[in-house]
Design a protein around this motif. Structure first.
Motif, PDB file in Angstrom:
ATOM      1  N   PHE A  17       0.853  -1.182   0.000  1.00  0.00           N
ATOM      2  CA  PHE A  17       0.000   0.000   0.000  1.00  0.00           C
ATOM      3  C   PHE A  17       0.894   1.238   0.000  1.00  0.00           C
ATOM      4  N   VAL A  18       0.681   2.123  -0.966  1.00  0.00           N
ATOM      5  CA  VAL A  18       1.462   3.357  -1.073  1.00  0.00           C
ATOM      6  C   VAL A  18       0.512   4.534  -0.920  1.00  0.00           C
ATOM      7  N   CYS A  19       0.796   5.373   0.069  1.00  0.00           N
ATOM      8  CA  CYS A  19      -0.057   6.543   0.306  1.00  0.00           C
ATOM      9  C   CYS A  19       0.237   7.627  -0.721  1.00  0.00           C
ATOM     10  N   THR A  20      -0.818   8.158  -1.291  1.00  0.00           N
ATOM     11  CA  THR A  20      -0.727   9.317  -2.185  1.00  0.00           C
ATOM     12  C   THR A  20      -1.707  10.398  -1.728  1.00  0.00           C
ATOM     13  N   ASN A  21      -2.049  10.358  -0.443  1.00  0.00           N
ATOM     14  CA  ASN A  21      -3.045  11.261   0.118  1.00  0.00           C
ATOM     15  C   ASN A  21      -2.632  12.731  -0.019  1.00  0.00           C
ATOM     16  N   ASN A  22      -3.602  13.563  -0.343  1.00  0.00           N
ATOM     17  CA  ASN A  22      -3.364  14.994  -0.481  1.00  0.00           C
ATOM     18  C   ASN A  22      -4.137  15.719   0.611  1.00  0.00           C
ATOM     19  N   ARG A  23      -3.411  16.452   1.463  1.00  0.00           N
ATOM     20  CA  ARG A  23      -4.029  17.250   2.518  1.00  0.00           C
ATOM     21  C   ARG A  23      -3.584  18.691   2.340  1.00  0.00           C
ATOM     22  N   GLU A  24      -4.509  19.587   2.394  1.00  0.00           N
ATOM     23  CA  GLU A  24      -4.231  21.002   2.132  1.00  0.00           C
ATOM     24  C   GLU A  24      -3.378  21.643   3.229  1.00  0.00           C
ATOM     25  N   GLU A  25      -3.672  21.356   4.482  1.00  0.00           N
ATOM     26  CA  GLU A  25      -3.094  22.104   5.589  1.00  0.00           C
ATOM     27  C   GLU A  25      -1.823  21.495   6.170  1.00  0.00           C
ATOM     28  N   TYR A  26      -1.544  20.246   5.879  1.00  0.00           N
ATOM     29  CA  TYR A  26      -0.457  19.535   6.536  1.00  0.00           C
ATOM     30  C   TYR A  26       0.455  18.877   5.510  1.00  0.00           C
ATOM     31  N   ASP A  27       1.632  18.442   5.991  1.00  0.00           N
ATOM     32  CA  ASP A  27       2.499  17.643   5.132  1.00  0.00           C
ATOM     33  C   ASP A  27       1.731  16.407   4.681  1.00  0.00           C
ATOM     34  N   CYS A  28       1.968  15.996   3.457  1.00  0.00           N
ATOM     35  CA  CYS A  28       1.241  14.835   2.956  1.00  0.00           C
ATOM     36  C   CYS A  28       2.072  14.096   1.911  1.00  0.00           C
ATOM     37  N   CYS A  29       1.710  12.859   1.691  1.00  0.00           N
ATOM     38  CA  CYS A  29       2.440  12.014   0.756  1.00  0.00           C
ATOM     39  C   CYS A  29       2.314  12.507  -0.681  1.00  0.00           C
ATOM     40  N   ALA A  30       1.182  13.101  -1.028  1.00  0.00           N
ATOM     41  CA  ALA A  30       1.013  13.624  -2.387  1.00  0.00           C
ATOM     42  C   ALA A  30       2.069  14.671  -2.697  1.00  0.00           C
TER      43      ALA A  30
END
Length: 115
Positions: A17-30
């Motif tokens: 499983f590879v995270c590609t999550n995108n979060r606007e306010e925080y560090d994220c894998c995207a």
């Protein structure tokens, strides 16, 4: 609905499983090369003819290991979790888990000795 649990368990050794999550306010894998890391995982397995045979790869949302240093990866059912993974880290990581030519796919990881 079909229950395909037994069939799936027979065919697959591991799920990456590879995270590609995108979060606007925080560090994220995207923002930390998650998509490129996912591509590197797929390419490494394809080069060894292990992609979608006994190892599946899935893009996933947050694994709870977000950082600006790289993507998060979980390998199940081996219960191995990695953070800060960059595309160039993928060959070494997957070699350590599955062997240099993916020849350790299907071989259970060594269990720690009881003390």
């Amino acid at each position: 609905m079909k229950d395909r649990t037994a069939e799936h368990r027979e065919r697959l050794d591991s799920h990456v499983f590879v995270c590609t999550n995108n979060r606007e306010e925080y560090d994220c894998c995207a923002d930390a090369n998650g998509d490129e890391t996912l591509t590197a995982v797929k390419e490494w397995l394809r080069e060894r003819d292990a992609f979608w045979s006994s190892v599946s790869v899935a893009e996933t949302g947050c694994l709870g290991l977000c950082s600006e240093g790289g993507a998060a990866i979980a390998i199940q059912p081996r219960d191995e979790w990695y953070s800060d993974v960059q595309p160039e880290d993928v060959p070494g990581l997957l070699e350590s888990v599955f062997g240099p030519e993916a020849d350790q796919v299907g071989v259970p990881p060594e269990q720690p000795a009881d003390d």
